[in-house]
Write an enzyme that holds these catalytic residues in place. Structure first.
Site, PDB file in Angstrom:
ATOM      1  N   SER A   1       0.856  -1.192   0.000  1.00 17.86           N
ATOM      2  CA  SER A   1       0.000   0.000   0.000  1.00 17.86           C
ATOM      3  C   SER A   1       0.890   1.239   0.000  1.00 17.86           C
ATOM      4  O   SER A   1       2.067   1.155   0.382  1.00 17.86           O
ATOM      5  CB  SER A   1      -0.867  -0.021   1.268  1.00 17.86           C
ATOM      6  OG  SER A   1      -1.476   1.217   1.481  1.00 17.86           O
TER       7      SER A   1
ATOM      8  N   TYR B   1      -1.817  -0.804  10.560  1.00 19.57           N
ATOM      9  CA  TYR B   1      -1.890  -1.087   9.120  1.00 19.57           C
ATOM     10  C   TYR B   1      -0.587  -0.668   8.432  1.00 19.57           C
ATOM     11  O   TYR B   1       0.022  -1.430   7.671  1.00 19.57           O
ATOM     12  CB  TYR B   1      -3.078  -0.343   8.517  1.00 19.57           C
ATOM     13  CG  TYR B   1      -3.341  -0.631   7.061  1.00 19.57           C
ATOM     14  CD1 TYR B   1      -3.927  -1.825   6.663  1.00 19.57           C
ATOM     15  CD2 TYR B   1      -3.006   0.301   6.077  1.00 19.57           C
ATOM     16  CE1 TYR B   1      -4.175  -2.095   5.319  1.00 19.57           C
ATOM     17  CE2 TYR B   1      -3.264   0.043   4.735  1.00 19.57           C
ATOM     18  CZ  TYR B   1      -3.843  -1.150   4.363  1.00 19.57           C
ATOM     19  OH  TYR B   1      -4.084  -1.404   3.034  1.00 19.57           O
TER      20      TYR B   1
HETATM   21  N1  LIG Z   1      -8.881  -0.969  -0.581  1.00 21.67           N
HETATM   22  C1  LIG Z   1      -7.877  -0.106  -0.509  1.00 21.67           C
HETATM   23  O1  LIG Z   1      -8.081   1.122  -0.428  1.00 21.67           O
HETATM   24  C2  LIG Z   1      -6.453  -0.579  -0.524  1.00 21.67           C
HETATM   25  C3  LIG Z   1      -5.421   0.344  -0.750  1.00 21.67           C
HETATM   26  C4  LIG Z   1      -4.109  -0.105  -0.762  1.00 21.67           C
HETATM   27  C5  LIG Z   1      -3.822  -1.430  -0.546  1.00 21.67           C
HETATM   28  N2  LIG Z   1      -4.844  -2.300  -0.329  1.00 21.67           N
HETATM   29  C6  LIG Z   1      -4.503  -3.700  -0.052  1.00 21.67           C
HETATM   30  O2  LIG Z   1      -5.036  -4.518  -1.073  1.00 21.67           O
HETATM   31  C7  LIG Z   1      -5.351  -5.798  -0.548  1.00 21.67           C
HETATM   32  C8  LIG Z   1      -6.763  -6.175  -0.928  1.00 21.67           C
HETATM   33  O3  LIG Z   1      -7.623  -5.183  -0.436  1.00 21.67           O
HETATM   34  P1  LIG Z   1      -9.159  -5.079  -0.858  1.00 21.67           P
HETATM   35  O4  LIG Z   1      -9.478  -3.630  -0.887  1.00 21.67           O
HETATM   36  O5  LIG Z   1      -9.414  -5.908  -2.042  1.00 21.67           O
HETATM   37  O6  LIG Z   1      -9.830  -5.692   0.457  1.00 21.67           O
HETATM   38  P2  LIG Z   1     -11.145  -6.550   0.640  1.00 21.67           P
HETATM   39  O7  LIG Z   1     -11.583  -6.318   2.048  1.00 21.67           O
HETATM   40  O8  LIG Z   1     -12.111  -6.291  -0.451  1.00 21.67           O
HETATM   41  O9  LIG Z   1     -10.606  -8.055   0.472  1.00 21.67           O
HETATM   42  C9  LIG Z   1      -9.779  -8.645   1.418  1.00 21.67           C
HETATM   43  C10 LIG Z   1     -10.014 -10.144   1.358  1.00 21.67           C
HETATM   44  O10 LIG Z   1      -9.171 -10.746   2.344  1.00 21.67           O
HETATM   45  C11 LIG Z   1      -9.930 -11.736   3.022  1.00 21.67           C
HETATM   46  N3  LIG Z   1      -9.421 -11.940   4.383  1.00 21.67           N
HETATM   47  C12 LIG Z   1      -9.543 -11.116   5.439  1.00 21.67           C
HETATM   48  N4  LIG Z   1      -9.042 -11.701   6.534  1.00 21.67           N
HETATM   49  C13 LIG Z   1      -8.598 -12.916   6.168  1.00 21.67           C
HETATM   50  C14 LIG Z   1      -7.992 -14.001   6.857  1.00 21.67           C
HETATM   51  N5  LIG Z   1      -7.762 -13.951   8.185  1.00 21.67           N
HETATM   52  N6  LIG Z   1      -7.665 -15.111   6.171  1.00 21.67           N
HETATM   53  C15 LIG Z   1      -7.923 -15.213   4.839  1.00 21.67           C
HETATM   54  N7  LIG Z   1      -8.497 -14.219   4.135  1.00 21.67           N
HETATM   55  C16 LIG Z   1      -8.844 -13.088   4.793  1.00 21.67           C
HETATM   56  C17 LIG Z   1     -11.345 -11.186   3.063  1.00 21.67           C
HETATM   57  O11 LIG Z   1     -12.311 -12.204   3.303  1.00 21.67           O
HETATM   58  C18 LIG Z   1     -11.452 -10.540   1.697  1.00 21.67           C
HETATM   59  O12 LIG Z   1     -11.959 -11.454   0.740  1.00 21.67           O
HETATM   60  C19 LIG Z   1      -5.122  -5.704   0.959  1.00 21.67           C
HETATM   61  O13 LIG Z   1      -3.864  -6.231   1.287  1.00 21.67           O
HETATM   62  C20 LIG Z   1      -5.131  -4.215   1.216  1.00 21.67           C
HETATM   63  O14 LIG Z   1      -4.388  -3.876   2.369  1.00 21.67           O
HETATM   64  C21 LIG Z   1      -6.145  -1.918  -0.333  1.00 21.67           C
END
Ligand SMILES: NC(=O)c1ccc[n+]([C@@H]2O[C@H](COP(=O)([O-])OP(=O)(O)OC[C@H]3O[C@@H](n4cnc5c(N)ncnc54)[C@H](O)[C@@H]3O)[C@@H](O)[C@H]2O)c1
Length: 307
Positions: A175, A188
């Protein structure tokens, strides 16, 4: 003579730096050739929703066999059914990435049922959106376990076969919070700085071993409209917009297929990071205050109840 050697090495260094700059300029105008991933085994964590799901779908369209891993069996099946309906092939694994033994058991099952993983995408992540004093001990630990420690356990599971075959790709979804800190993101941000450091050091280890067929890619996106950061607002959405998941996942797959080492999106973030390195601390704080970055999380709601 030792002095001559240093001179030769120095000129080689200057040559390589100049070549790398020219190469970068060249690729600003010309698209890099994409590698084929047909029949490659790709494991995506957090494949049940957000960008994990979209990356899995896009890799399936490119011919990959997907190993979908998530804690949520319902959303996992939704991703699998989307892939099935477009004639792709996938296997589902329900796994809680916050539990190390659960990861080891899942990876043992994958090794037995499927075999070697070619592409590992460490994508699953959670966020508390709480200040260091408001988050509980358990919430802080869980954030680090899922966002960082799970990367170690998964990489250690797939890397030996990648090194032995001199073939593979490890992708870290980090991120922008892994490159700069922000209010209400201590847990985070710490996990994402850790993930960025893990990727960077791992790449050096692989280079040192001269395993040129094993690639790494680190992804550092700004906020994405998946629901994870639901409620977050930015002061200048025209300059630093909340990104569309489809746009981000497309960029991620392109970065994987072109063996890009690091992807920071949107590009404007590079400028802010440059200012962070160049300006005195007070000057960069003024930039942060101008963009009101510490107010971004004021209206954060996130995915309530996922902790
Ligand atoms: N959404 C944002 O703004 C953003 C920005 C930068 C980076 N990211 C990173 O991108 C990645 C994906 O984010 P996203 O926005 O698609 O999130 P999201 O919440 O849509 O998806 C996350 C997924 O991880 C799964 N998950 C959560 N806890 C878990 C566990 N204990 N074991 C197995 N699976 C688990 C959830 O069920 C979900 O399907 C993450 O690492 C996040 O930190 C997101």
């Amino acid at each position: 003579m030792a002095g001559d050697n240093v001179l030769v090495e120095f000129f080689k260094l200057i040559y390589t730096i100049l070549f790398s700059i020219l190469e970068s300029i060249f690729y600003c105008f010309v698209s890099k050739k994409e590698k084929s991933v047909t029949d490659e085994i790709a494991l995506v964590t957090g494949a049940g929703s957000g960008i994990g799901r979209l990356i899995a779908i896009e890799l399936s369209k490119r011919g990959c066999i997907l190993l979908l891993l998530d804690i949520n069996p319902v959303s996992l099946e939704e991703t699998a059914s989307i892939i099935r309906n477009s004639k792709g092939k996938s296997y589902k694994y329900v796994c809680d990435l916050s539990i190390r033994q659960n990861i080891h058991d899942t990876m043992a099952k994958i090794a037995k049922d499927i075999g070697d993983v070619d592409i590992l995408i460490n994508n699953a992540g959670i966020v508390t959106g709480k200040s260091i004093l408001d988050a509980s001990d358990e919430e802080i630990e869980k954030t680090l376990d899922i966002n960082l420690m799970a990367h170690f356990w998964l990489i250690r599971s797939v890397l030996p076969s990648m090194l032995a075959r001199n073939h593979g790709h490890i992708v870290t979804i980090a991120s922008v919070a892994g490159l700069a800190g922000i209010n209400k993101m201590t847990d985070y941000s710490a996990s994402k700085f850790g993930a960025v450091g893990l990727d960077d050091s791992l790449r050096q280890e692989i280079i040192h071993l001269n395993k040129t067929g094993v690639k790494t890619t680190c992804i550092c996106p700004y906020y994405i409209n998946t629901g994870m950061f639901h409620g977050v607002k930015t002061k200048f959405p025209k300059i630093t917009p909340i990104l569309k998941p489809e746009y981000v996942s497309h960029k991620i797959v392109k970065a994987i297929l072109t063996d890009q080492v690091i992807l920071v999106i949107p590009k404007i973030i590079h400028l802010l990071l440059m200012l962070k390195s160049l300006l005195p601390t007070r000057g960069f704080q003024a930039v942060c205050d101008f963009f009101e970055v510490n107010k971004d999380m004021a209206s954060f709601r996130g995915r309530r109840g996922n902790m």
